[in-house]
Motif scaffolding. Structure first.
Motif, mmCIF file in Angstrom:
data_model
loop_
_atom_site.group_PDB
_atom_site.id
_atom_site.type_symbol
_atom_site.label_atom_id
_atom_site.label_comp_id
_atom_site.label_asym_id
_atom_site.label_seq_id
_atom_site.Cartn_x
_atom_site.Cartn_y
_atom_site.Cartn_z
ATOM 1 N N ASP A 60 17.577 64.815 -42.205
ATOM 2 C CA ASP A 60 18.145 64.602 -43.531
ATOM 3 C C ASP A 60 19.630 64.964 -43.509
ATOM 4 O OD1 ASP A 60 17.756 64.352 -46.602
ATOM 5 O OD2 ASP A 60 18.734 66.294 -46.327
ATOM 6 N N ARG A 61 20.460 64.068 -44.058
ATOM 7 C CA ARG A 61 21.904 64.280 -43.997
ATOM 8 C C ARG A 61 22.316 65.592 -44.652
ATOM 9 N NH1 ARG A 61 26.512 63.878 -46.851
ATOM 10 N NH2 ARG A 61 28.405 63.173 -45.779
ATOM 11 N N GLU A 62 21.701 65.943 -45.756
ATOM 12 C CA GLU A 62 22.070 67.170 -46.451
ATOM 13 C C GLU A 62 21.711 68.402 -45.619
ATOM 14 O OE1 GLU A 62 23.969 67.503 -49.146
ATOM 15 O OE2 GLU A 62 24.196 65.324 -48.908
ATOM 16 N N PHE A 65 31.688 64.693 -43.133
ATOM 17 C CA PHE A 65 31.957 65.686 -44.158
ATOM 18 C C PHE A 65 33.058 66.604 -43.644
ATOM 19 C CE2 PHE A 65 28.123 66.717 -41.771
ATOM 20 C CZ PHE A 65 28.464 67.927 -41.176
ATOM 21 N N ALA A 66 33.800 67.184 -44.564
ATOM 22 C CA ALA A 66 34.956 68.009 -44.203
ATOM 23 C C ALA A 66 34.517 69.390 -43.736
ATOM 24 C CB ALA A 66 35.882 68.134 -45.403
ATOM 25 N N PHE A 78 17.984 67.890 -29.248
ATOM 26 C CA PHE A 78 18.816 67.791 -30.442
ATOM 27 C C PHE A 78 19.065 66.340 -30.849
ATOM 28 C CE2 PHE A 78 23.190 67.828 -32.337
ATOM 29 C CZ PHE A 78 22.808 68.342 -33.567
ATOM 30 N N SER A 79 19.350 65.466 -29.892
ATOM 31 C CA SER A 79 19.638 64.064 -30.221
ATOM 32 C C SER A 79 18.456 63.413 -30.918
ATOM 33 C CB SER A 79 19.994 63.280 -28.951
ATOM 34 O OG SER A 79 21.164 63.804 -28.359
ATOM 35 N N ARG A 80 17.249 63.748 -30.487
ATOM 36 C CA ARG A 80 16.050 63.182 -31.120
ATOM 37 C C ARG A 80 15.924 63.689 -32.552
ATOM 38 N NH1 ARG A 80 11.209 60.839 -29.564
ATOM 39 N NH2 ARG A 80 9.419 61.362 -30.848
ATOM 40 N N TRP A 81 16.181 64.976 -32.758
ATOM 41 C CA TRP A 81 16.099 65.525 -34.110
ATOM 42 C C TRP A 81 17.095 64.839 -35.030
ATOM 43 C CZ3 TRP A 81 19.574 68.202 -37.255
ATOM 44 C CH2 TRP A 81 19.022 68.773 -38.411
#
Length: 231
Positions: A175-177, A11-12, A167-170
């Motif tokens: 959710d992408r949004e 995303f931009a 963080f990597s696990r999360w």
């Protein structure tokens, strides 16, 4: 200089300091999530964290300030107070056996609801001992190289919880949004100059070996950044 990636995962970002935007990749979102996922914080609440001068620590300070939440920042040595307070810290104290007394001198009876720990070992226990009853300590690092140690009296009699965050696990199931909203919110703070991380040096790609050597030094005062060779 180029990366191929699935478009649906991109995303931009807004037009802003590209170096500061690049630093949003891991430490600031870690701080963002630890401040939001474990304890319901309200303006005026206190939190406590160690490694207050780290990139995650400085991120926690600035994001908490934006939420109206006050921070006690624990460091391992004196002399860092002025630097950390530049980022909005409310209190900076040096870790040690008198931590509880120092914290009480800052907050009185209004104990922190949340502790954020990067050290593990007995440092976790010191944070657990000063958070409020039913409080939570979130461990995200192991700078000490030792297992987390929390007193049974804090767990059993005061219902203090110890949680882990990576963080990597999360990101594996996020959710992408939600991810997009988080990064856009952080980027907006960069645009408004409400968020920044210290940068000690930047190098062009052809000097990557020097950059890696610099990044490995102890006692750095900020991030070491690789710059793209823009033509």
């Amino acid at each position: 200089e180029r990366v191929i990636a699935p478009a649906e995962k991109l995303f931009a970002l807004p037009d802003a300091d590209i170096i500061q935007l690049s630093l949003l990749s891991a430490n600031p979102p870690s701080a963002w999530l630890m401040l939001r996922k474990y304890v319901a914080l309200a303006p005026g609440d206190w939190i406590i964290q160690n490694a207050g001068n780290s990139s995650v620590g400085l991120s926690v300070i600035q994001l908490a300030k934006a939420m109206g939440v006050r921070t006690i920042n624990v460091v391992r040595r004196a002399g860092l107070e002025a630097q950390i307070k530049e980022y909005g810290a409310d209190a900076v104290i040096v870790d040690g056996p008198d931590l509880a007394a120092q914290v009480a001198g800052v907050v009185g009876n209004r104990k922190p609801k949340l502790g954020i720990d990067a050290v593990a070992g007995d440092a976790v226990g010191r944070l657990a001992s000063v958070v409020a009853d039913d409080g939570t300590v979130v461990n995200y690092g192991l700078l000490s190289g030792r297992d987390c140690q929390v007193a049974p009296s804090d767990v059993v009699f005061r219902n203090v919880s110890l949680r882990g965050f990576w963080f990597s696990r999360w990101m594996l199931t996020a959710d992408r949004e939600e991810v997009k909203a988080m990064f856009l919110a952080l980027a907006a703070m960069v645009v408004k100059r409400e968020f920044r991380l210290p940068v000690e040096a930047s190098y062009p790609l052809e000097r990557i070996h020097e950059a890696l050597s610099h990044a490995a030094r102890e006692g750095r005062g900020g991030k070491v950044v690789l710059r793209p060779n823009v033509r």
